[in-house]
Design a protein around this motif. Structure first.
Motif, PDB file in Angstrom:
ATOM      1  N   GLN A  92     -10.897  -5.672   1.224  1.00 27.10           N
ATOM      2  CA  GLN A  92     -10.813  -4.370   1.112  1.00 27.10           C
ATOM      3  C   GLN A  92      -9.906  -3.825   2.371  1.00 27.10           C
ATOM      4  O   GLN A  92     -10.792  -3.246   2.661  1.00 27.10           O
ATOM      5  N   LEU A  93      -8.989  -3.042   1.775  1.00 30.74           N
ATOM      6  CA  LEU A  93      -8.066  -2.435   2.134  1.00 30.74           C
ATOM      7  C   LEU A  93      -9.148  -0.749   1.397  1.00 30.74           C
ATOM      8  O   LEU A  93      -8.733  -0.495   0.269  1.00 30.74           O
ATOM      9  N   LYS A 116      -0.049  -2.313  -5.465  1.00 29.14           N
ATOM     10  CA  LYS A 116       0.257  -3.131  -6.600  1.00 29.14           C
ATOM     11  C   LYS A 116       1.144  -4.722  -5.922  1.00 29.14           C
ATOM     12  O   LYS A 116       1.150  -4.509  -4.370  1.00 29.14           O
ATOM     13  N   ARG A 117       1.111  -5.594  -6.293  1.00 33.79           N
ATOM     14  CA  ARG A 117       1.005  -7.460  -6.459  1.00 33.79           C
ATOM     15  C   ARG A 117       2.863  -7.679  -6.207  1.00 33.79           C
ATOM     16  O   ARG A 117       2.840  -6.959  -7.555  1.00 33.79           O
ATOM     17  N   VAL A 130       0.918  -0.804  -0.508  1.00 33.74           N
ATOM     18  CA  VAL A 130       0.077  -0.193  -0.292  1.00 33.74           C
ATOM     19  C   VAL A 130       1.420   0.844   0.061  1.00 33.74           C
ATOM     20  O   VAL A 130       1.469   1.577   1.258  1.00 33.74           O
ATOM     21  N   SER A 131       1.051   1.454  -1.124  1.00 32.67           N
ATOM     22  CA  SER A 131       1.752   2.865  -1.150  1.00 32.67           C
ATOM     23  C   SER A 131       1.526   3.609  -1.432  1.00 32.67           C
ATOM     24  O   SER A 131      -0.376   4.416  -0.851  1.00 32.67           O
ATOM     25  N   GLY A 132       1.763   5.192  -1.199  1.00 30.70           N
ATOM     26  CA  GLY A 132       0.887   7.072  -1.197  1.00 30.70           C
ATOM     27  C   GLY A 132       0.368   6.557  -2.752  1.00 30.70           C
ATOM     28  O   GLY A 132      -0.905   7.838  -2.626  1.00 30.70           O
ATOM     29  N   ASN A 152      -6.574  -2.505  -3.838  1.00 35.52           N
ATOM     30  CA  ASN A 152      -7.186  -4.236  -4.394  1.00 35.52           C
ATOM     31  C   ASN A 152      -7.353  -5.048  -2.891  1.00 35.52           C
ATOM     32  O   ASN A 152      -6.157  -4.610  -2.096  1.00 35.52           O
ATOM     33  N   LYS A 153      -8.105  -6.011  -3.295  1.00 39.18           N
ATOM     34  CA  LYS A 153      -8.244  -6.609  -2.117  1.00 39.18           C
ATOM     35  C   LYS A 153      -6.808  -7.546  -2.294  1.00 39.18           C
ATOM     36  O   LYS A 153      -6.349  -7.732  -3.249  1.00 39.18           O
ATOM     37  N   ILE A 154      -6.893  -8.060  -0.893  1.00 35.10           N
ATOM     38  CA  ILE A 154      -6.034  -9.537  -0.705  1.00 35.10           C
ATOM     39  C   ILE A 154      -6.197 -10.162   0.089  1.00 35.10           C
ATOM     40  O   ILE A 154      -7.729  -9.915  -0.206  1.00 35.10           O
TER      41      ILE A 154
END
Length: 509
Positions: free
Chosen positions: A470-471, A11-12, A5-7, A486-488
């Motif tokens: 969901q984040l 991405k994965r 989770v970046s600014g 994106n969901k993890i």
């Protein structure tokens, strides 16, 4: 697999898996249940009475920010979904000029001939309707002063600062007034679930800067008894709430004001002559404000521990509600003066909410002035100080609060959260708390990273199976205001950037 989770992106990263020793595992104990969450709320004092008569575009934007649970086409929440709204039942100081700032006065429904004018407080009534329309179904009607027609000095603030600014022979009239207001709104289709007749009774309220009156515990007991009798007789669906203590310390100690303090024991210990626990209309809760106890950190924690201990000591099963707070004064780590719509006050308040929920075991958490027109850190939303129109502006504080209010819905139950690696109640580092929304079969986990170091985390549920999460992120970066990511899946690691708040909504399988 690490989910970053970046600014500005999500991405994965499959090329560089993170070693287990670099991760912090957050263990959610679904079977270790704590308090039930009733609501998250805020009040309409005072600017809503002006902004509520502004053009539709501006006032609807404010209402959406505060109340909406809808999302846009990208899944971003349009608002923070408050589940309770506090309606200030005015004392009528707007008809006088003895409170210097007219934006801190209120209109009143009661007229000098003791009949009612329900057209008053039109802007506040607009926001009340807007909250209802957007799904809010819990409402508090609160007073800072009895109507000026009933007070001793015919003003909405005290002259002597020692006793209630209402004579004993007017207690019945005050109780009738409150019940009449509740019945009026019930007939309009909005139930005032709660009446809160007293506000910060420990303060003297003599400087005329706003409406207010002191009360002794005995005066509060006597007025509550009158109001309980009327509510019961009229069968109103309304509970009475006490005590809106000006600081949490007055709930469990005397702090130099013995007739206005030790309120948990005085009102809810069966041996007390002022025991309220037997009145049908009195809610089995006690409320206090987080002012003057949010800093330093050691005091913030110890005060909340003492509140929780005192509540557990009385014979009546009792909830604690934190019913008012904004950043106030210079004693705070983040001083109150000076408007700041950024992340510094947002993180500071999020830390306080976390400790009120996890240490004091608060079942509700309420902000003070939803709308501010001042150069002060007291607003979730800011507006121009103009009676007819102007600009409105959201804040990072609004969205930080939304990490709790938008996702932790009424009826959710807090559950224990631990970590074998770090302290996840670290007021200068990671803070994590989890809540089960049984109705939606989901767990909400709010993670605050107060530090300047990015943290890699992973959830673990020993007594349950985590599905997709969901984040949502709130940070100092533009656009990251409950921004969906994106969901993890339930076993993936994720990163919580420095000085940010990340909330996971996890489905239970």
């Amino acid at each position: 697999m690490l989910v970053i989770v970046s600014g500005s992106c999500f991405k994965r990263d499959t090329e560089q898996p993170v070693a287990a020793e670099n991760e912090t595992v957050i263990t959610i104990h679904l079977d270790d249940k704590k308090q039930t969450i009733r609501n998250f709320g805020a009040s309409d004092a005072w600017a809503c009475n002006f902004i509520g008569v502004w053009p539709d575009e501006q006032r609807n934007q404010v209402a959406d920010w505060l109340f909406s649970t809808a999302v846009d086409e990208e899944g971003k929440p349009k608002g923070i979904g408050l589940s309770l709204w506090r309606f200030n039942i005015g004392a009528g100081s707007a008809a006088q000029d003895n409170i210097a700032d007219e934006w801190r006065r209120t209109e009143g429904f009661l007229k000098d001939d003791l009949t009612y004018d329900w057209n008053k407080q039109a802007g506040q009534q607009w926001f009340l309707d807007a909250a209802k329309t957007r799904g809010v179904d819990q409402f508090v009607g609160f007073t800072n002063s009895p109507p000026v027609q009933l007070t001793k000095n015919k003003k909405a603030f005290s002259s002597d600062g020692q006793q209630a600014n209402i004579a004993k022979e007017k207690y019945d009239a005050f109780a009738v007034f409150l019940a009449t207001v509740a019945r009026h709104f019930q007939e309009k289709g909005i139930v005032l679930n709660y009446l809160s007749p007293f506000n910060e009774p420990q303060w003297d309220w003599t400087n005329g800067s706003q409406e207010g009156t002191p009360y002794t515990n005995q005066e509060m007991f006597d007025i509550t008894r009158k109001l309980d009798s009327i509510i019961s007789k009229e069968n109103l669906p309304t509970k009475i709430q006490v005590a809106e203590a000006g600081s949490m310390v007055y709930l469990y100690g005397t702090s130099g004001k013995p007739t206005r303090s030790n309120q948990i024991e005085d009102f809810f210990s069966q041996g007390s002559t002022r025991f309220l626990g037997g009145f049908n209309s009195v809610d089995k809760m006690i409320s206090g404000h987080s002012y003057f106890t949010s800093a330093p950190v050691k005091d913030m924690i110890s005060v909340r521990q003492l509140v929780n201990q005192k509540i557990k000591s009385v014979s009546v099963p009792l909830e604690f509600w934190q019913s008012e707070y904004c950043i106030l004064g210079d004693q705070e780590e983040v001083p109150g003066p000076g408007k700041d719509t950024g992340m510094v006050p947002a993180l500071y308040v999020a830390r306080l909410i976390h400790h009120d929920l996890t240490v004091a075991n608060a079942s509700a958490w309420h902000w003070w002035t939803s709308l501010s027109v001042y150069d002060y850190k007291d607003g979730l939303v800011y507006a121009d100080k103009n009676k007819t129109t102007g600009k409105v502006e959201d804040t990072k504080l609004l969205w930080a609060f939304g990490n709790f209010s938008r996702f932790i819905r009424p009826g959710a139950q807090r559950v224990e959260v631990t970590s074998a690696k770090v302290n996840i109640n670290n007021p200068v580092g990671l803070m994590a708390s989890s809540y089960v929304n049984a109705a939606n079969n989901e767990v909400v986990t709010v993670i605050i990273n107060y530090s300047n170091i990015d943290e890699t985390l992973r959830l673990d549920m020993p007594t349950g199976t985590a599905g997709a999460s969901q984040l949502f992120i709130t940070s100092g970066k533009a656009g990251e205001d409950l921004k969906p990511l994106n969901k993890i899946d339930g076993t993936e690691a994720f990163q919580v950037p420095k000085t940010s708040i990340v909330t996971l909504v996890t489905k239970l399988l």
